[in-house]
Motif scaffolding. Sequence first.
Motif, PDB file in Angstrom:
ATOM      1  N   ASN A  32      -2.104  -3.000  -3.698  1.00 40.78           N
ATOM      2  CA  ASN A  32      -1.482  -2.294  -2.925  1.00 40.78           C
ATOM      3  C   ASN A  32      -1.268  -0.946  -3.299  1.00 40.78           C
ATOM      4  O   ASN A  32      -1.378   0.154  -2.669  1.00 40.78           O
ATOM      5  N   VAL A  33      -0.761  -0.999  -4.758  1.00 38.96           N
ATOM      6  CA  VAL A  33      -0.700   0.260  -5.388  1.00 38.96           C
ATOM      7  C   VAL A  33      -1.956   1.247  -5.327  1.00 38.96           C
ATOM      8  O   VAL A  33      -1.948   2.407  -5.124  1.00 38.96           O
ATOM      9  N   PHE A  34      -3.168   0.349  -5.705  1.00 43.47           N
ATOM     10  CA  PHE A  34      -4.454   1.221  -5.694  1.00 43.47           C
ATOM     11  C   PHE A  34      -4.641   1.764  -4.479  1.00 43.47           C
ATOM     12  O   PHE A  34      -5.329   2.746  -4.228  1.00 43.47           O
ATOM     13  N   GLY A  35      -4.499   0.702  -3.272  1.00 41.12           N
ATOM     14  CA  GLY A  35      -4.530   1.442  -1.942  1.00 41.12           C
ATOM     15  C   GLY A  35      -3.805   2.629  -1.519  1.00 41.12           C
ATOM     16  O   GLY A  35      -4.467   3.724  -0.999  1.00 41.12           O
ATOM     17  N   TRP A  36      -2.522   2.425  -2.089  1.00 42.41           N
ATOM     18  CA  TRP A  36      -1.831   3.765  -1.702  1.00 42.41           C
ATOM     19  C   TRP A  36      -2.226   5.106  -2.703  1.00 42.41           C
ATOM     20  O   TRP A  36      -2.222   6.175  -1.864  1.00 42.41           O
ATOM     21  N   LEU A  37      -2.769   4.849  -3.897  1.00 41.87           N
ATOM     22  CA  LEU A  37      -3.310   5.871  -4.676  1.00 41.87           C
ATOM     23  C   LEU A  37      -4.459   6.484  -3.805  1.00 41.87           C
ATOM     24  O   LEU A  37      -4.648   7.706  -3.800  1.00 41.87           O
TER      25      LEU A  37
END
Length: 53
Positions: A32-37
């Motif tokens: 999820n964090v990598f998707g947001w980035l």
Amino acid sequence: MDVKKILTLAAIALVIYLLLNDPQGAANGVQNVFGWLRDAAQAVITFIQRLFA
């Protein structure tokens, strides 16, 4: 010990705890964090492209 060091150690302990007790959930969180980035980077690229187009 200063507060910053204590908070850092507590954060590391929490990450280790989550990895050991819920590795699938931890992996989903990282995805999820990598998707947001990725989404944020794409938004910046789109902005710059439109700015100079």
